[in-house]
Design a protein around this motif. Structure first.
Motif: not given
Length: 644
Positions: A309-320, A343-344, A346-354
């Protein structure tokens, strides 16, 4: 022992024991016996069908047995009287008999009469050739020779039939035999369906004459021809079983295969019995399973469900920024810690790519395999004039004109097929405000972890201004800046192509070389600005008298050329006369009225006056100057060298 090893040991042992036990019971005790029982049952049904076929043959045999030894029939084959036909061979009579046809063969072994009623329409029809050929075969002639009755199956053409033949004798069965009476009934699909309905089984017949037996029939035929018995049984699938048998014709040759299909109800009952046994076994092992499940629930399942549930919540909400709960020091705790670290990352990589994507001036986009936009940056939205509008899930073809969409679809198909990126593809778009947008795109494939293609990604750069500048340069290269007419460069390229085409198809082309008379006086008297306006008005007048296929060029100054495609006889002179007529009307420019400007026109023809551009242009130019020498406002054709 760790959690993973304990779980695998407990569950694995239970599963192996249950599978071995159930398989042994199902094979040895239950299923084999029920399988033999269903085989016996369907073989019995096959025997029933064969008996039914014999009964059907017997019905047709009864008809010949009643009609062949009959005084009226005996007389009919001798004199062919019509009363016999009217009284006994009507459509209704045949329809009430179990036959489709009755044939009378005379003592000379000739076909006297054939009565055939189409089983579909139940009306009289022409006797098929297949029936006639069979009736006159030597085998049927044996009936009157030997005085014997022949009955059974036969192939009439490519259709099976039940037939019976008997010698025609008197009602007291005395002779001599005066021929043969043949009767029969075709086994059309409708008739086969009737027989199937009669016995309540799925019945199928296939001919052995050809090589197009269905797969199951072919396999059964191999078993039958290798001495497997009178009938063989084949299991079609898990729910159906079939029995097959050969059917022989009156000459004791196999001609048909009979197939009977039925559901495996007996076997299903066996499986149901097996199910009860399995239930008993499961109840026996229920205590062990419950104990195992309690162990898994307390040590594993509850924590796995929470982690899921916790992993699904992170995936659906996008809150890394969310974290998975870490509890204990076993493998699940290690998994939770690993997920948090991932997750950390992915968050760093996503913020850099964005940050990179949003700082780009070029548009970035991603498409799914259906062509819908699934991701884009703000630069792409601004390119299309939608800075605040979400264009997600919009199909990329909806943003293009039809031509660009077609070209892009083909390019994307090639990319999908070859995997080679599209580099520098230029695409046109029409925006909502009507403006044209041109993008230069580089597109590549998106693949998942298994290497499967999941979509496309690309970068698009706005090249609208560059496109417009290139088009303007191209326009200026081929057009006169003052009048908008094609210029000298365009003239040479166009005429070159025209002459090649005309030479290939034996056509003519005509050049009208035009020079304005006294135009210098206009510039000297009124100024060059007035002269430029006069040239524009002159061009506008000439265009109105030309066909769409004709082209008008300005070579420079006050010199112009008209190229006529497919000129008819005297048509160049006609066009030239129209041009001269246009010059008679004064030019009104502001407050000035200019009425002294005329034109001198020289004409040359391809191929009469020359076969290359320079000669044709030279002759047209020379003819124009001769027109000027003769006072101007005239026409001189090079071929005739005269003023028109």
């Amino acid at each position: 022992m760790g959690l993973r090893a304990t779980t695998l040991a407990v569950i694995g042992t239970i599963l192996v024991l249950m599978i071995v036990l159930i398989s042994s019971i199902s094979k040895v005790i239950v299923l084999d016996g029920y399988s033999r029982l269903e085989n016996d049952k369907i073989l019995e049904s096959a025997e029933q069908v064969l008996r039914m076929v014999d009964d059907e043959v017997g019905q047709v045999k009864i008809v010949t047995g009643d009609w062949a030894p009959w005084d009226d029939t005996y007389q009919f084959v001798q004199d062919g009287n019509q009363d016999y036909i009217d009284d006994n061979l009507s459509d209704s009579t045949i329809n009430n008999l179990p036959v489709d046809f009755i044939i009378y063969i005379g003592p000379e072994r000739n076909l006297l009469y054939c009565k055939y009623v189409d089983p579909e329409t139940e009306e009289d029809a022409t006797c098929p050739n297949s029936i006639q050929q069979f009736a006159l075969s030597p085998f049927i002639q044996r009936s009157d020779e030997n005085g014997e009755t022949i009955s059974g199956l036969a192939m009439l053409g490519d259709v099976p039939a039940i037939i019976a033949a008997a010698p025609i004798m008197t009602s007291q069965f005395t002779g001599p035999a005066m021929g043969t009476l043949l009767a029969g009934r075709f086994l059309f699909p409708k008739e086969i369906q009737r027989l199937a309905t009669k016995i309540g089984l799925a019945l199928q017949l296939e001919s052995l004459a050809g090589s197009d037996l269905s797969e199951d029939f072919s396999l059964a035929r191999e078993h039958l021809t290798t001495g497997a018995g009178k009938a063989v049984v084949e299991r079609i699938d898990a729910k159906n079983i079939a029995a097959y048998s050969l059917l022989f014709d009156v000459q004791d040759s196999p001609i048909l295969m009979l197939g009977i299909k039925t559901d495996r109800q007996i076997f299903a009952e066996g499986k149901k019995s097996l199910l009860y046994i399995i239930i008993a076994i499961c109840i026996t092992g229920l205590v062990c399973i419950v104990a195992t499940m309690l162990f898994l629930e307390t040590r594993v399942l509850s924590r796995v469900v929470r982690l899921n549930h916790e992993v699904q919540d992170i995936g659906t909400s996008g809150n890394l920024l969310k974290k998975a709960t870490v509890e204990g020091k076993d493998e699940l705790a290690g998994l939770s810690s690993a997920i948090n670290q991932m997750v950390d990352s992915v968050r760093i990589s996503t913020e850099r790519d964005r940050a990179i994507l949003e700082s780009m001036e070029d548009g970035y986009f991603e498409l799914d395999l259906e062509g819908r936009i699934t991701f884009f940056n703000q630069a792409l939205a601004k390119l299309f004039g939608y800075p605040e509008k979400n264009i997600s899930d919009v199909h990329y073809r909806h943003l293009m004109d039809r031509k660009s969409a077609s070209q892009t679809v083909q390019a994307m198909k090639r990319l999908y097929a070859t995997g080679r990126p599209i580099i520098g593809m230029e695409t046109g778009f029409t925006l909502e405000n009507g403006k044209q947008l041109f993008l230069e795109s580089t597109i590549s494939l998106i693949r998942d972890a298994d290497g499967m293609i999941t979509g496309f990604r690309g970068i698009a750069r706005d090249v609208t201004e560059r496109k417009k500048a290139a088009e303007e340069l191209l326009y200026l290269a081929y057009h006169d800046g003052l009048t908008g007419l094609f210029n000298r460069k365009a003239f040479y390229e166009h005429l070159k192509n025209e002459l090649l085409y005309a030479e290939r198809y034996s056509q003519q082309r005509s050049l009208l070389y035009i020079d304005l008379d006294k135009f210098k006086k206009v510039n000297d008297t009124f100024g060059h600005a007035i002269g430029d306006v006069l040239l524009k008005q002159f061009c506008a007048r000439v265009v109105q008298v030309l066909r769409n296929a004709d082209k008008f060029f300005r070579l420079g100054g006050d010199e112009f050329v008209i190229v006529l495609s497919e000129p008819q006889a005297h048509s160049p002179e006609v066009v030239a006369e129209r041009v001269l007529a246009l010059m008679k009307k004064p030019f009104e420019i502001g407050s000035e009225r200019i009425d002294f400007v005329s034109a001198s026109i020289g004409i040359s023809m391809f191929p009469t006056d020359g076969q290359d551009i320079d000669i044709l242009l030279l002759k047209a130019d020379s003819s124009m100057y001769r027109a000027k020498e003769r006072g101007g406002a005239g026409i001189v054709a090079a071929e005739r060298d005269r003023k028109v």
